[in-house]
Design a protein around this motif. Structure first.
Motif, PDB file in Angstrom:
ATOM      1  N   GLU A   1      46.838  64.459  35.522  1.00 21.99           N
ATOM      2  CA  GLU A   1      48.104  65.046  35.965  1.00 21.99           C
ATOM      3  C   GLU A   1      49.177  64.912  34.890  1.00 21.99           C
ATOM      4  N   GLN A   2      49.217  63.765  34.226  1.00 19.04           N
ATOM      5  CA  GLN A   2      50.193  63.564  33.155  1.00 19.04           C
ATOM      6  C   GLN A   2      49.947  64.537  32.007  1.00 19.04           C
TER       7      GLN A   2
ATOM      8  N   MET B   1      51.243  69.440  28.911  1.00 14.09           N
ATOM      9  CA  MET B   1      50.838  70.765  28.436  1.00 14.09           C
ATOM     10  C   MET B   1      51.805  71.841  28.937  1.00 14.09           C
ATOM     11  N   ALA B   2      52.244  71.738  30.188  1.00  9.31           N
ATOM     12  CA  ALA B   2      53.192  72.704  30.738  1.00  9.31           C
ATOM     13  C   ALA B   2      54.528  72.629  30.003  1.00  9.31           C
TER      14      ALA B   2
ATOM     15  N   GLU C   1      60.644  79.305  22.276  1.00  7.57           N
ATOM     16  CA  GLU C   1      60.785  79.549  20.843  1.00  7.57           C
ATOM     17  C   GLU C   1      60.046  80.819  20.400  1.00  7.57           C
ATOM     18  N   GLY C   2      59.405  81.503  21.379  1.00  6.37           N
ATOM     19  CA  GLY C   2      58.683  82.724  21.054  1.00  6.37           C
ATOM     20  C   GLY C   2      57.330  82.498  20.412  1.00  6.37           C
ATOM     21  N   LEU C   3      56.770  81.319  20.575  1.00  3.74           N
ATOM     22  CA  LEU C   3      55.451  80.987  20.032  1.00  3.74           C
ATOM     23  C   LEU C   3      54.453  80.888  21.166  1.00  3.74           C
ATOM     24  N   THR C   4      53.161  80.848  20.829  1.00  5.46           N
ATOM     25  CA  THR C   4      52.126  80.682  21.852  1.00  5.46           C
ATOM     26  C   THR C   4      51.177  79.565  21.437  1.00  5.46           C
ATOM     27  N   LEU C   5      50.462  79.054  22.432  1.00  5.84           N
ATOM     28  CA  LEU C   5      49.441  78.012  22.161  1.00  5.84           C
ATOM     29  C   LEU C   5      48.217  78.596  21.552  1.00  5.84           C
TER      30      LEU C   5
END
Length: 96
Positions: free
Chosen positions: A76-77, A82-83, A92-96
């Motif tokens: 859960e942590q 991650m969220a 910031e307009g970036l993706t993973l």
């Protein structure tokens, strides 16, 4: 399940928790894990060295249930982290 398999699983669960807390030293990790699982430090140390020969069904179930709860908390942590990271990157307009 055979006794040796039960003992191995028991010792591996204890050892994994020790390893997760080892950064502050083994003695501190032994103490913390003993408190977490309601065991003596001597029993925890014996698990670390894989010296345990017998584990009662009650002892095994207690450790298994507590270990599962700890893993769920960690899961859960990590999901929350991650969220939060995804939200920061999206802002910031970036993706993973």
């Amino acid at each position: 399940m055979s006794g040796s398999t039960l003992s191995d699983q028991f010792q591996n669960a204890i050892s994994a928790e020790i390893e997760a807390r080892r950064a502050r030293g083994l003695k501190a990790a032994f103490s913390e894990v003993a408190r977490l699982f309601g065991l003596t430090e001597r029993r925890v140390r014996a698990c670390w060295h894989h010296e345990i020969r017998r584990v009662s069904a009650d002892e095994f179930e207690t450790v298994r249930a507590r270990r599962r709860a700890l893993l769920m908390q960690r899961h859960e942590q990590l999901e929350r982290e991650m969220a939060a990271l995804a939200a920061t990157l999206d802002a910031e307009g970036l993706t993973l």
